[in-house]
Design an enzyme around this catalytic site. Structure first.
Site, PDB file in Angstrom:
ATOM      1  CE1 TYR A  32      -6.943  -4.488   0.391  1.00 12.13           C
ATOM      2  CE2 TYR A  32      -5.579  -5.687  -1.259  1.00 12.13           C
ATOM      3  CZ  TYR A  32      -6.737  -4.971  -0.523  1.00 12.13           C
ATOM      4  OH  TYR A  32      -6.945  -4.309  -1.688  1.00 12.13           O
ATOM      5  CG  ASP A  80      -2.191  -5.462  -0.175  1.00 11.23           C
ATOM      6  OD1 ASP A  80      -1.890  -4.013  -0.411  1.00 11.23           O
ATOM      7  OD2 ASP A  80      -1.787  -5.343  -1.974  1.00 11.23           O
ATOM      8  CG  HIS A 124       1.968  -1.081  -1.413  1.00 12.65           C
ATOM      9  ND1 HIS A 124       1.295  -1.124   0.508  1.00 12.65           N
ATOM     10  CD2 HIS A 124       0.975  -1.991  -1.919  1.00 12.65           C
ATOM     11  CE1 HIS A 124       0.054  -1.292  -0.303  1.00 12.65           C
ATOM     12  NE2 HIS A 124      -0.422  -1.672  -1.632  1.00 12.65           N
ATOM     13  CE1 TYR A 128       3.772  -2.538  -9.497  1.00 10.30           C
ATOM     14  CE2 TYR A 128       2.637  -2.536  -7.541  1.00 10.30           C
ATOM     15  CZ  TYR A 128       2.456  -2.268  -8.897  1.00 10.30           C
ATOM     16  OH  TYR A 128       1.822  -3.325  -9.209  1.00 10.30           O
ATOM     17  CG  ASP A 135      -3.418   1.226  -0.949  1.00  8.69           C
ATOM     18  OD1 ASP A 135      -3.327   2.465  -0.987  1.00  8.69           O
ATOM     19  OD2 ASP A 135      -4.340   0.835  -1.754  1.00  8.69           O
ATOM     20  NE  ARG A 205     -10.788  -0.296  -2.441  1.00 13.21           N
ATOM     21  CZ  ARG A 205     -11.378  -0.516  -3.478  1.00 13.21           C
ATOM     22  NH1 ARG A 205     -12.277  -0.004  -2.967  1.00 13.21           N
ATOM     23  NH2 ARG A 205     -10.557  -1.224  -4.572  1.00 13.21           N
ATOM     24  CB  SER A 206      -5.319   5.599  -1.588  1.00 10.73           C
ATOM     25  OG  SER A 206      -5.429   6.099  -2.338  1.00 10.73           O
TER      26      SER A 206
END
Length: 363
Positions: A32, A80, A124, A128, A135, A205-206
């Site tokens: 990303y 991502d 995500h 995790y 995000d 930013r998230s």
């Protein structure tokens, strides 16, 4: 100040001088970082028509694929690494080459079977377990909605809508109106609140990925969709809340609700994403016109922060890629200049502010 397209083209030219398309970092990895940057490049291409920009995007995608159209370096266990799939739509439409559609089919097959927690929320990353990060709505949502719409597979639209509404349910703080960076539904992560599973802070930013993603999805979700208005309200409420935390400078802080506290600092990538989302929400009738002033102040704050090094435009004060942590963790994160997060967010801002002549006047 010049028009947004001036700054956007200067940023793209700076990056094209620094990196050949196939060298964009992380080199060779379908990820990303490049996807965000090239999404911004494509939006500017749509405004200025410079064919070099489209070719640059195409050259990067092609460099990530082997002769059989498969990705050379790609992690199917990370949302991502799905996000750059959004670039395949204009490539397929423009060229008609089957390899782009085939890769889309592969990526969406991965997304359909991506690991989920007990409530149906995407992990995500596969290492995790049970963790939902804001995000992820940007990494997978627009890709899923666009695929579902263009290829008449409504289950992918429903998948994206479900993820957004579940994320709001799990991460919304009623007091501030903001969204926590992440939630561990198993409550086992070291950062997870023992009662809610939420992370402790509102990272800039998230949060920015959320309205940018939802507004892109709303471009395609039918007006008759039963949950469309819920997504519209989600965007309205989040952007309205963010406006309350805008600084005098016009930008927003790394930890959004703690401006002025020791260690906190004004961060450009979140400021770009917020201002872009506010401007688009006004343009599309989701927010009233008076909110445009917040977008203009954000844009102006970012522009004032830019520096020049000869003909190269420097977009600084950008947080590097970041996991989940506490206040001290976010404040201590290193800043970067002209990384792909920052330039990508900046291009998204310039593209939106250039629509409708919002910043055509000299400032």
């Amino acid at each position: 100040m010049n028009k947004p397209i001036f700054y956007a083209k200067a940023a793209i030219e700076t990056m094209m001088r620094k990196y050949r398309a196939e060298e964009l970092p992380p080199k060779g990895h379908f990820h990303y970082h490049q996807g965000v940057f090239l999404s911004g490049v494509y939006q500017i291409y749509e405004q200025c028509g410079d064919e070099r920009y489209f070719q640059y995007l195409k050259d990067w995608v092609d460099s990530c694929m082997d002769d059989e159209g498969k990705l050379r370096e790609f992690d199917p266990g990370q949302l991502d690494d799905l996000q750059p799939g959004i670039l395949l739509f204009p490539l397929f439409e423009r060229t008609g080459e089957a390899k782009y559609k085939e890769l889309l089919d592969t990526l969406l097959g991965i997304l359909k079977d991506f690991p989920k927690n007990a409530e149906g929320g995407f992990w995500h990353k596969d290492f995790y377990p049970n963790q939902m990060w804001l995000d992820g709505l940007y990494m997978a949502g627009p890709l899923s909605v666009l695929y579902g719409t263009k290829f008449e597979k409504p289950e992918f639209v429903e998948l994206a809508v479900k993820q957004a509404l579940l994320m709001q349910e799990k991460t919304l703080d009623e007091k501030t109106g903001l969204l926590y960076h992440a939630c561990d539904c198993s409550k086992e992560a070291e950062w997870a609140d023992p009662e809610t599973g939420c992370s402790p802070e509102f990272w800039g930013r998230s949060i920015g990925w959320v309205p940018v993603a939802l507004l892109e999805e709303l471009d395609w979700i039918p007006k008759v969709h039963p949950d469309r208005e819920k997504l519209v309200e989600m965007v309205q409420n989040l952007l309205t809340a963010l406006c309350r935390y805008q600084s005098e400078d016009g930008r927003w802080y790394q930890v959004v609700n703690k401006g002025g506290q020791e260690g906190n600092w004004l961060e450009n990538s979140c400021s770009c994403l917020y201002a872009a989302a506010i401007a688009k929400a006004v343009r599309t009738g989701i927010l009233p016109e008076n909110y445009l002033e917040h977008a203009k102040r954000g844009y102006e704050g970012v522009i004032r922060s830019l520096e020049w090094e000869g003909e190269n435009l420097l977009v600084g004060n950008v947080c590097i890629g970041t996991g989940v942590g506490d206040y001290a963790f976010y404040c201590a994160r290193p800043v970067s200049v002209n990384d792909l997060h920052g330039v990508g967010a900046f291009l998204i801002l310039c593209a939106e502010m250039g629509k409708g002549g919002l910043m055509d006047e000299d400032l």
